[in-house]
Design a protein around this motif. Structure first.
Motif, PDB file in Angstrom:
ATOM      1  N   THR A 214       8.131  -8.860   5.557  1.00  0.00           N
ATOM      2  CA  THR A 214       7.190  -7.916   5.383  1.00  0.00           C
ATOM      3  C   THR A 214       5.838  -8.272   5.013  1.00  0.00           C
ATOM      4  OG1 THR A 214       8.824  -6.295   4.751  1.00  0.00           O
ATOM      5  CG2 THR A 214       6.811  -5.634   4.002  1.00  0.00           C
ATOM      6  N   SER A 215       5.750  -9.171   4.234  1.00  0.00           N
ATOM      7  CA  SER A 215       4.316  -9.502   3.880  1.00  0.00           C
ATOM      8  C   SER A 215       3.606 -10.417   5.051  1.00  0.00           C
ATOM      9  CB  SER A 215       4.592 -10.443   2.588  1.00  0.00           C
ATOM     10  OG  SER A 215       5.530 -11.459   2.625  1.00  0.00           O
ATOM     11  N   GLU A 216       4.663 -11.183   5.546  1.00  0.00           N
ATOM     12  CA  GLU A 216       4.169 -11.885   6.758  1.00  0.00           C
ATOM     13  C   GLU A 216       3.574 -11.228   7.661  1.00  0.00           C
ATOM     14  OE1 GLU A 216       6.532 -14.051  10.145  1.00  0.00           O
ATOM     15  OE2 GLU A 216       6.159 -15.473   8.738  1.00  0.00           O
ATOM     16  N   LYS A 217       4.192  -9.844   8.084  1.00  0.00           N
ATOM     17  CA  LYS A 217       3.466  -9.040   9.159  1.00  0.00           C
ATOM     18  C   LYS A 217       2.280  -8.364   8.694  1.00  0.00           C
ATOM     19  CE  LYS A 217       4.750  -4.771  11.712  1.00  0.00           C
ATOM     20  NZ  LYS A 217       5.840  -3.636  11.659  1.00  0.00           N
ATOM     21  N   THR A 218       2.257  -8.143   7.204  1.00  0.00           N
ATOM     22  CA  THR A 218       1.050  -7.561   6.807  1.00  0.00           C
ATOM     23  C   THR A 218      -0.277  -8.359   6.771  1.00  0.00           C
ATOM     24  OG1 THR A 218       2.292  -6.084   5.215  1.00  0.00           O
ATOM     25  CG2 THR A 218      -0.040  -6.247   4.532  1.00  0.00           C
ATOM     26  N   LEU A 309      -2.378  -4.503 -13.190  1.00  0.00           N
ATOM     27  CA  LEU A 309      -1.411  -5.578 -13.208  1.00  0.00           C
ATOM     28  C   LEU A 309      -1.391  -6.425 -11.915  1.00  0.00           C
ATOM     29  CD1 LEU A 309       0.899  -7.173 -14.410  1.00  0.00           C
ATOM     30  CD2 LEU A 309       2.510  -5.171 -13.441  1.00  0.00           C
ATOM     31  N   SER A 310      -1.404  -5.867 -10.871  1.00  0.00           N
ATOM     32  CA  SER A 310      -1.316  -6.504  -9.584  1.00  0.00           C
ATOM     33  C   SER A 310      -2.577  -7.278  -9.190  1.00  0.00           C
ATOM     34  CB  SER A 310      -1.294  -5.524  -8.254  1.00  0.00           C
ATOM     35  OG  SER A 310      -2.396  -4.444  -8.184  1.00  0.00           O
ATOM     36  N   THR A 333      -5.084 -14.850  -2.101  1.00  0.00           N
ATOM     37  CA  THR A 333      -3.790 -14.353  -2.181  1.00  0.00           C
ATOM     38  C   THR A 333      -3.662 -12.993  -1.902  1.00  0.00           C
ATOM     39  OG1 THR A 333      -4.153 -14.091  -4.681  1.00  0.00           O
ATOM     40  CG2 THR A 333      -2.890 -16.068  -3.949  1.00  0.00           C
ATOM     41  N   ILE A 334      -2.402 -12.399  -1.566  1.00  0.00           N
ATOM     42  CA  ILE A 334      -2.459 -10.992  -1.172  1.00  0.00           C
ATOM     43  C   ILE A 334      -1.217 -10.507  -1.821  1.00  0.00           C
ATOM     44  CG2 ILE A 334      -2.123  -9.264   0.659  1.00  0.00           C
ATOM     45  CD1 ILE A 334      -4.185 -10.824   2.114  1.00  0.00           C
ATOM     46  N   VAL A 335      -1.125  -9.574  -2.580  1.00  0.00           N
ATOM     47  CA  VAL A 335       0.040  -8.933  -3.258  1.00  0.00           C
ATOM     48  C   VAL A 335       0.562  -7.553  -2.392  1.00  0.00           C
ATOM     49  CG1 VAL A 335       1.269  -8.178  -5.167  1.00  0.00           C
ATOM     50  CG2 VAL A 335      -0.465 -10.063  -5.406  1.00  0.00           C
ATOM     51  N   ILE A 336       1.726  -7.367  -1.793  1.00  0.00           N
ATOM     52  CA  ILE A 336       1.947  -5.973  -1.217  1.00  0.00           C
ATOM     53  C   ILE A 336       3.164  -5.357  -1.944  1.00  0.00           C
ATOM     54  CG2 ILE A 336       1.342  -7.074   0.961  1.00  0.00           C
ATOM     55  CD1 ILE A 336       4.399  -7.163   1.485  1.00  0.00           C
ATOM     56  N   ASP A 337       3.220  -4.103  -1.561  1.00  0.00           N
ATOM     57  CA  ASP A 337       4.459  -3.306  -2.079  1.00  0.00           C
ATOM     58  C   ASP A 337       5.520  -3.426  -1.251  1.00  0.00           C
ATOM     59  OD1 ASP A 337       3.743  -1.484  -0.004  1.00  0.00           O
ATOM     60  OD2 ASP A 337       3.169   0.208  -1.510  1.00  0.00           O
ATOM     61  N   ALA A 339       6.590  -1.453   1.139  1.00  0.00           N
ATOM     62  CA  ALA A 339       6.283  -0.865   2.272  1.00  0.00           C
ATOM     63  C   ALA A 339       5.206  -1.599   3.137  1.00  0.00           C
ATOM     64  CB  ALA A 339       5.731   0.490   2.228  1.00  0.00           C
ATOM     65  N   GLY A 340       4.874  -2.881   2.659  1.00  0.00           N
ATOM     66  CA  GLY A 340       3.678  -3.545   3.354  1.00  0.00           C
ATOM     67  C   GLY A 340       2.456  -3.262   2.972  1.00  0.00           C
ATOM     68  N   LYS A 341       2.198  -2.407   2.080  1.00  0.00           N
ATOM     69  CA  LYS A 341       0.881  -1.895   1.677  1.00  0.00           C
ATOM     70  C   LYS A 341       0.193  -3.048   0.869  1.00  0.00           C
ATOM     71  CE  LYS A 341      -1.888   1.732  -0.950  1.00  0.00           C
ATOM     72  NZ  LYS A 341      -1.774   2.863  -1.421  1.00  0.00           N
ATOM     73  N   VAL A 342      -0.888  -3.252   0.969  1.00  0.00           N
ATOM     74  CA  VAL A 342      -1.644  -4.215   0.108  1.00  0.00           C
ATOM     75  C   VAL A 342      -2.213  -3.669  -1.109  1.00  0.00           C
ATOM     76  CG1 VAL A 342      -4.047  -5.706  -0.166  1.00  0.00           C
ATOM     77  CG2 VAL A 342      -2.592  -5.646   2.032  1.00  0.00           C
TER      78      VAL A 342
END
Length: 348
Positions: A214-218, A309-310, A333-337, A339-342
């Motif tokens: 999921t994170s890779e696709k985002t 926090l994120s 860095t990128i943090v996602i939920d 669903a793949g939302k940043v």
């Protein structure tokens, strides 16, 4: 096929070991006239497994042997694959050929030249060794063509890193020790390293390592990165970042779900659940909310505290990653939920 247990887990044998055993058995038939019932080889670290023949065919000037790969208790996608070697006399020393289901190298950066069959250096050395051994046994010149094929190898390869590494048409013949160790991290980390080598050889300036699909696709969509810029980091942040320190690229994006990124932010470099845990008391300190200390997951902690926090996690994960790669590489860095939302980004 003989095996030695590792605790309660069975080890297995690599495609390279299977191909070497098949080569030896086929040469015994080609030069000696009869197939052995099984065949033994000596691996680089001294193990001496025996392999039964799953296929044995011969004709004028050629012999063919198939060995069924047993990966032991490792969840290897090539477990059960039939590794088939056909040998023919050759006047030009030992020559390697890719048959059906064995890939061809199409990108620089791998240990095998572009255009060559995807048969790695150690398996080549092992097969050359058994050619010399059997040639001496029967008084033959050590000239032979070795063609390796794997039925369904092209389909199986879609479950591996080969397409991303530029290995087209099938599987690779792999192995540095000949042994598959159950649930070993070494093969995954080695694939990360080869991915970095390929990206560097292709001149890529920006690559990404992500914790999951999921994170890779985002991340890939966000930056429009090609497939071979996407490094299959998984849980092995340390394996990725330490190699990049010695083999740098200009920019690396690290992306992942909030749980694994929280572990990285807290200093872990192996993000697997059995080897690192989120410290919720630390998360609570970061956002100055004592109730976060009672959260069950990092996502629940985020739901309690929100974006604050994120952002903390993204910033501290970037600092940790930067400390591992040094100053030659720019980290973001990128943090996602789920669903793949940043939900947070951090750049230097």
């Amino acid at each position: 096929m003989t095996r030695k247990p590792i605790g309660e887990l069975r080890r297995g044998w690599t495609t390279g070991a299977c191909a070497t055993a098949a080569t030896k058995a086929a040469l015994i038939r080609l030069w000696g006239g009869t197939f052995p019932s099984d065949v033994g080889i000596v691996l680089p670290r001294g193990e001496a497994p025996q392999f039964p023949l799953a296929l044995a065919e011969a004709g004028e000037g050629w012999a063919r042997v198939g060995i069924t790969k047993d990966a032991g208790d490792d969840p290897d996608v090539t477990h059960g694959a039939l590794i088939i070697v056909t040998v023919r006399r050759s006047a030009g020393g030992v020559q390697f050929k890719a048959g059906e289901g064995v890939g061809i190298v199409t990108r620089a950066g791998l240990p095998i030249a572009v255009g060559e069959p995807a048969i790695n250096p150690v398996p080549r050395q092992m097969m050359q060794g058994v050619v010399a051994e059997v040639a001496a046994q029967f008084g033959e010149a050590a000239g032979v063509e070795i063609e390796i094929s794997i039925p369904d190898g092209e389909a199986i390869a879609q479950k591996t890193w080969n397409p991303r590494l530029g290995i087209k048409g099938g599987l690779s013949i792999l192995g540095t020790t000949g042994v598959v160790r159950p649930f070993s991290c070494a093969a995954w980390i080695a694939s990360i390293h080869r991915g970095i080598d390929v990206a560097r050889a292709d001149g890529l300036k920006h690559v990404a390592g992500c914790t999951g699909a999921t994170s890779e696709k985002t991340v890939q969509t966000l930056f429009g990165l090609p497939d071979h810029a996407m490094l299959d980091m998984g849980d092995f942040a340390g394996g990725l970042l330490k190699y990049l320190r010695k083999h740098p690229v200009d920019r690396v994006t690290i992306g992942g779900g909030i749980g694994k990124m929280a572990k990285l932010a807290q200093g872990a470099i192996d993000l697997h659940s059995s080897r690192s845990q989120v410290d919720f008391s630390v998360l609570a300190e970061w956002v100055d909310m004592s109730e976060v200390n009672h959260a069950n997951t990092a996502l629940e902690a985020f739901e309690m505290s929100g974006e604050k926090l994120s952002i903390f996690i993204a910033d501290r994960a970037r600092v940790k990653a930067q400390s591992l790669v040094g100053d030659q590489v720019s980290i973001d860095t990128i943090v996602i939920d789920r669903a793949g939302k940043v939900i947070a980004r951090s750049t230097a």
